[in-house]
Structure formats: C-alpha cells, structure tokens
Design an enzyme around this catalytic site. Structure first.
Site, mmCIF file in Angstrom:
data_model
loop_
_atom_site.group_PDB
_atom_site.id
_atom_site.type_symbol
_atom_site.label_atom_id
_atom_site.label_comp_id
_atom_site.label_asym_id
_atom_site.label_seq_id
_atom_site.Cartn_x
_atom_site.Cartn_y
_atom_site.Cartn_z
ATOM 1 N N GLU A 193 4.431 13.142 -4.514
ATOM 2 C CA GLU A 193 3.736 13.073 -3.225
ATOM 3 C C GLU A 193 4.502 13.930 -2.215
ATOM 4 O O GLU A 193 5.688 13.700 -1.978
ATOM 5 C CB GLU A 193 3.677 11.623 -2.743
ATOM 6 C CG GLU A 193 2.982 11.483 -1.406
ATOM 7 C CD GLU A 193 2.769 10.037 -0.980
ATOM 8 O OE1 GLU A 193 3.748 9.283 -0.887
ATOM 9 O OE2 GLU A 193 1.604 9.673 -0.730
ATOM 10 N N CYS B 274 -2.065 8.783 3.204
ATOM 11 C CA CYS B 274 -1.765 8.279 1.854
ATOM 12 C C CYS B 274 -2.841 8.674 0.862
ATOM 13 O O CYS B 274 -2.568 8.871 -0.310
ATOM 14 C CB CYS B 274 -1.548 6.771 1.884
ATOM 15 S SG CYS B 274 -2.877 5.876 2.662
ATOM 16 N N GLU C 266 0.887 -1.169 0.000
ATOM 17 C CA GLU C 266 0.000 0.000 0.000
ATOM 18 C C GLU C 266 0.915 1.206 0.000
ATOM 19 O O GLU C 266 1.609 1.467 0.980
ATOM 20 C CB GLU C 266 -0.921 -0.058 1.223
ATOM 21 C CG GLU C 266 -2.167 0.763 1.038
ATOM 22 C CD GLU C 266 -2.044 2.096 1.723
ATOM 23 O OE1 GLU C 266 -1.667 3.070 1.006
ATOM 24 O OE2 GLU C 266 -2.277 2.177 2.921
HETATM 25 P P1 NAI Z 1 9.437 4.670 4.083
HETATM 26 O O1 NAI Z 1 8.710 4.014 2.962
HETATM 27 O O2 NAI Z 1 10.912 4.735 4.041
HETATM 28 O O3 NAI Z 1 9.029 3.943 5.476
HETATM 29 C C1 NAI Z 1 7.927 3.103 5.684
HETATM 30 C C2 NAI Z 1 8.356 1.856 6.441
HETATM 31 O O4 NAI Z 1 9.290 1.133 5.634
HETATM 32 C C3 NAI Z 1 9.086 2.118 7.760
HETATM 33 O O5 NAI Z 1 8.741 1.116 8.688
HETATM 34 C C4 NAI Z 1 10.547 1.984 7.370
HETATM 35 O O6 NAI Z 1 11.366 1.620 8.452
HETATM 36 C C5 NAI Z 1 10.480 0.868 6.358
HETATM 37 N N1 NAI Z 1 11.597 0.811 5.417
HETATM 38 C C6 NAI Z 1 12.365 1.840 4.949
HETATM 39 N N2 NAI Z 1 13.319 1.388 4.106
HETATM 40 C C7 NAI Z 1 13.155 0.044 4.031
HETATM 41 C C8 NAI Z 1 13.821 -0.989 3.321
HETATM 42 N N3 NAI Z 1 14.846 -0.737 2.511
HETATM 43 N N4 NAI Z 1 13.381 -2.267 3.462
HETATM 44 C C9 NAI Z 1 12.336 -2.534 4.251
HETATM 45 N N5 NAI Z 1 11.676 -1.596 4.962
HETATM 46 C C10 NAI Z 1 12.078 -0.326 4.854
HETATM 47 O O7 NAI Z 1 8.829 6.121 4.240
HETATM 48 P P2 NAI Z 1 9.538 7.412 4.916
HETATM 49 O O8 NAI Z 1 10.982 7.459 4.524
HETATM 50 O O9 NAI Z 1 9.227 7.405 6.333
HETATM 51 O O10 NAI Z 1 8.735 8.601 4.202
HETATM 52 C C11 NAI Z 1 9.123 9.048 2.907
HETATM 53 C C12 NAI Z 1 7.894 9.324 2.062
HETATM 54 O O11 NAI Z 1 7.171 8.124 1.854
HETATM 55 C C13 NAI Z 1 6.877 10.250 2.687
HETATM 56 O O12 NAI Z 1 7.218 11.587 2.515
HETATM 57 C C14 NAI Z 1 5.634 9.873 1.928
HETATM 58 O O13 NAI Z 1 5.623 10.504 0.676
HETATM 59 C C15 NAI Z 1 5.784 8.394 1.718
HETATM 60 N N6 NAI Z 1 5.028 7.614 2.723
HETATM 61 C C16 NAI Z 1 3.816 7.093 2.352
HETATM 62 C C17 NAI Z 1 3.055 6.421 3.278
HETATM 63 C C18 NAI Z 1 1.737 5.842 2.928
HETATM 64 O O14 NAI Z 1 0.895 5.662 3.791
HETATM 65 N N7 NAI Z 1 1.494 5.495 1.691
HETATM 66 C C19 NAI Z 1 3.473 6.280 4.680
HETATM 67 C C20 NAI Z 1 4.796 6.834 4.957
HETATM 68 C C21 NAI Z 1 5.499 7.484 3.998
#
Ligand code: NAI
Ligand code: MG
Length: 498
Positions: A400, A303, A269
């Site tokens: 985004e 999101c 998601e």
């Molecule tokens: P992210 O996608 O890096 O983090 C989400 C989760 O993934 C966290 O638990 C993180 O520890 C984990 N994660 C990060 N790198 C990973 C990897 N290589 N392998 C496995 N797990 C990993 O999101 P971040 O850096 O916190 O936010 C960046 C942007 O992502 C935000 O500005 C937003 O645009 C988007 N985002 C979208 C979300 C949604 O609900 N669709 C939620 C959070 C962020």
C-alpha cells in the site's frame, strides 16, 4: 507549480485556532497531565498552525474513568432511546451549521482541497450522524422459542458494549470520527476518541459541538496524542470494552495483541491495494474519469483507492493515455485555495514514504508515463503518477503506497476466473471496481472478487446504510449499516421459567 499561495481562513476558523485547543475529558478542556504538547502543521507550507496537548497513558486513564462513570452512573444511561436519538441528530445539525468552518480547518490541517472537504467530508459526517440518529429507537432483541417442558418466556436484550476506545487516522479526520462516534452513541456506549497526531483539529472543534448539543459530560472524551503512547494505552486499557481502529495493517495487528489482555472486542478497518478492472466493452470516458478519480482523489490517501488498474489488452493504451491526461490536468496548490483539486500529502513522513515508492518503481523497471516526482522544496507535494509495465512482483504493486500512484497492468484473458485471480493477488481485500456494460460480467466478477465492497462503474463509494469493511488483511468487522450496531452492542439472552 508556482510558489504556494495560502488563502486567508474565515473568521470562525481563525477564532477556533486562536484558542489553542485542549483535550476534552469529562466535559472539561484540559492540558495533558505531563504539560507536554505537540505541533500541528500545515502540510502545504510546513508552518506550525498551533500546538495541542500530548496526552499519554495518564490522560487515557483519566478519560476512561470518566467514560466508565458516564456509562454507569451518569444521565446518559437513563436517557430514553428517543432522547438519545435527538442528541445524535443535533450533532449532525450543528456540523451542518458550521460546514464552512469545519471544511477550512480540515483542509488546513490535512492539506486536502477545501472544495472537497466542503462537498464530501463535512456533509458525509453530517449524514452519518443523521443516519445513526435513527438507530436508538430501532435497536431491539427478540423473543425466543423454548423447547423444554413447562412455561417459559425467553428473549434477548441488546445492550451497549460499554466504554469504547476509538483510534482514527488522518486521511479523513472528521469522516472517520463520524464513522466511529455516531454508531457508538447510537448504541448507548461512552467513548474515548484518539484522533491521529497529524490531524487533531476538527476532532477538538467537534468536542465543542458535543457540549453545545447537550451530550452529558464524560460520554465523549477526546485525547490527543501519539499512537505509541496515547493510542497504545487505549488499546491495552483493561477497563475498555471495545477498541475500534482505522489505520495501517501493521498497527492493526498491534491493536489485536494489545486487546488480548482483557479480550476486549476489536474492529479493524485497515489498508488496501484495491483493483479497478476495465473490460473492453466499458464506457471508456466514464471508466477513465472514474478510475483516475479513484486513485488521485485525496492525493491517493484513501483506504479504498484504486491503486492497481487492470485494463484489457485491446483498450490498454487508451486507458493509460486517458488516466495520464487526467493526472496532468489536476490543479495543484494550497488546500485552502477553492480552485485547487489536488493538495499536498499529509506529512513529511508520508511524503518520504511515497517518494521512496517512486524511486523503487524506477529501479524495479516500471515505466513512468506521467508524474513520478516530488514537487518543490516546501510543502509535501508529489505529482499524480501513472506507472505502466508493472507486474505482480514489484513492491509498488504489492504494498500500500497511500499516495497518488497507480500501477497499470493489462490482461488479455476473457476467462473471468483468470481476471479475478489477478484482482485477488494481494493480501488485502477492502474494495474493488468493475467497469463494463455487460451485466453478466459485472455481477459474476462481483462474486469472484474477494473484497468487502465491489463497485460497478464507480469506485470509492460508501453510504451510511451499507456495511463497509475488509476481508483478508484489510480488517475485521463492518462499519455502518445495521452491522455496525451489532459491533457496538452485546446480546444478552434472558430465560424466565414462569
Ligand atoms: P498508523 O496506523 O500508524 O496510524 C493510524 C492511527 O493509529 C493514528 O491515530 C495513530 O496515532 C494510531 N497508532 C499508531 N501506532 C499505534 C499503536 N502502537 N497503538 C495504538 N494506536 C496507534 O498509520 P500512519 O503511520 O499514519 O500511516 C502509515 C501507513 O498506514 C500509510 O502510509 C497507509 O499505508 C496506512 N494507513 C491506512 C489508513 C486507512 O484508512 N486504512 C489510514 C492511515 C494510514
Ligand atoms: Mg504509524
């Protein structure tokens, strides 16, 4: 905004934080094997609240082993569907009993207004557990027709997919936990959950409820740690059968690559750049309040946030004015202040990211109607922002932002096909809303928009009984409803020659 006033936490939340929370592996509260920890911050004040274990590959290995044992030789697999159902229902009840405590911890950790957490996040998680508690007794296979000669009995069994790795984001920490954990338990899976490093606290408190509810050891393991270490180890682990991820599209693609090693099942998601489209006949009071809330709620860190607002030329000025007035009326402050409805962004990283987009909107020629600035020097606050005169080539329109920034564009076409082309002009396809009183326009637009969810005269709406997820680069698969049960089970066909 005046200097940030930080209200006192209630006694229960204080007691939890005083414990220096650890990770839950195999029913035990443990430190990381490395002994390392990382700080958890209050985004309103930048103060460190506590430290939690920085789990890495070694801890993930240990958690996956525990989940495998619990799946294959523990009491969990022998529980009747009715007993499994009772345990899941109990988790919902326990969350409900501690709603104030969870709302306070969530607000302190994420920055979101405690009133929202109390009204939406925690009750939403409760209803997810209660809804999913109904599934164990309803999951079933089918009998199948057989065309070969002779006597046959053929049927399908629906079995748990196995050990699941669940990686969740920081925007709705408890909500995303519930969306992941509740259906996996209902399907009979065992779990290794990795909360976001920015917001691990409610997941750890939830781990205590897992034990209080009587869920057997090893069924739910919670590993705190960074994405690049603990998250990556979980996504590539050869003994994990499925990984469920919510977060950025960029990391989603990395998860897919990591999952290829053992071809584990993947559900994603991801991000969005969701349109809200206001037609000239819309009830404008409703549409203005609704579209403002659809972007400013949770400081835009949703999101499905309606970050692209399309208003028909004839009402464009009124919509821009109305949403700007709504933006200027939010009450900004520490999330724990019960009168606040707009808190800080979650982290320094997110604050820098959003302020970078605000800078680029100016250099690309957008008109800043209201907001457009960061607030103060302490805490990760930014103003709710309305950008007019935006167009499809601007970065703020294409990417985004994940902050309280809406790009308004006008349309003067009455051809619904043309309107849909504007709405669909994005690599994402998570959600959309259509604001009109004309049923024909509403439902035709709903068909033309490429998104997992289309709302009519509302936005950011979800229900445990509805499938939720994205088309295009917003994800793979659906959460909730009966579809999520399919994603946590495998179907086995059995053919008996009698
Ligand atoms: P992210 O996608 O890096 O983090 C989400 C989760 O993934 C966290 O638990 C993180 O520890 C984990 N994660 C990060 N790198 C990973 C990897 N290589 N392998 C496995 N797990 C990993 O999101 P971040 O850096 O916190 O936010 C960046 C942007 O992502 C935000 O500005 C937003 O645009 C988007 N985002 C979208 C979300 C949604 O609900 N669709 C939620 C959070 C962020
Ligand atoms: Mg990241």
């Amino acid at each position: 905004m005046n200097a940030i006033h930080k209200p006192e936490l209630g006694a229960a939340a204080k007691l939890f934080l005083a414990k220096a929370p650890k990770m839950l592996i195999d029913g035990k509260w443990v430190d990381a094997i490395s002994g390392e920890t990382f700080p958890v911050e209050d985004p309103s004040t930048e103060e460190v609240i506590t430290h939690v274990p920085a789990g890495n590959k070694l801890d993930v290995d240990r958690a996956v082993e525990a989940a495998r044992r619990a799946l294959e030789s523990g009491p969990w697999g022998r529980l009747s569907p009715g007993d499994r159902s009772k345990l899941i229902w109990r988790l919902g009840d326990l969350l409900e009993k501690h709603v104030d405590e969870f709302a306070e911890i969530e607000s302190l950790d994420n920055g979101k207004p405690v009133a929202n957490a109390r009204r939406d996040d925690v009750p939403g998680a409760v209803s997810m557990f209660h809804y999913m508690a109904g599934w164990p007794q309803r999951l079933s296979g089918e009998t199948l027709p057989v065309s070969s000669p002779g006597d046959w009995h053929a049927y399908t069994l629906r079995e748990p997919v196995g050990v699941v790795g669940q990686i969740i984001p920081w925007n709705f920490p408890l909500g995303m936990l519930a969306w992941k954990v509740a259906p996996a338990l209902a399907a009979g899976c065992t779990i290794v959950l990795k909360p976001a490093e920015q917001t691990p606290l409610t997941a750890l408190r939830f781990g205590e409820l897992v034990q209080e509810a009587g869920i057997p050891d090893g069924v739910v393991n919670i590993v705190t740690g960074y994405g690049e270490t603990a998250g990556a180890a979980l996504a590539e682990h050869p003994d994990v059968n499925k990984v469920a991820f919510t977060g950025s599209t960029e990391v989603g693609k990395r998860i897919v690559r990591a999952a290829a090693g053992n071809l584990k099942r993947v559900s994603l998601e991801l991000g969005g750049k969701s349109p809200a489209i206001v037609f000239p006949d819309a009830n404008l009071d409703l549409a203005i309040a609704g579209t403002a809330n659809a972007i400013f709620y949770n400081q835009g860190q949703t999101c499905t946030a309606a970050s692209r607002l399309f208003a028909h030329r004839s009402i464009y000025d009124q919509v821009v004015e109305g949403v700007s007035v709504a933006a200027s009326k939010v009450k900004i402050g520490h999330g724990l202040d019960p009168t606040v409805n707009f808190g800080p962004l979650v982290s320094r990283e997110q604050h820098q990211r959003v302020s970078g987009f605000l800078d680029s909107s100016r250099s690309e020629g957008a008109e800043v109607v209201t907001g457009g600035n960061v607030i103060g020097t302490r805490g990760y606050f930014v103003e709710p922002t309305v950008l007019a005169q935006t167009n499809r080539d601007m970065r703020v329109v294409r990417e985004e932002i994940f902050g309280p920034v809406v790009c308004v564009q006008s349309f003067d076409d009455d051809d619904l096909e043309a309107v849909a082309r504007f709405a669909n002009d994005t690599e994402y396809g998570l959600s959309a809303s259509v604001w009109t009183q004309d049923l024909r326009v509403a439902h035709l637009m709903a068909r033309k928009i490429k998104a997992g969810t289309v709302c009519i005269n509302t936005h950011n709406y979800a229900d445990p009984a509805w499938p939720f997820g994205g088309s295009k680069q917003s994800g793979w698969g659906r959460e909730m409803g009966k579809e999520v049960m399919e994603s946590y089970t495998e179907l086995k066909s059995i053919a008996a020659r009698l």
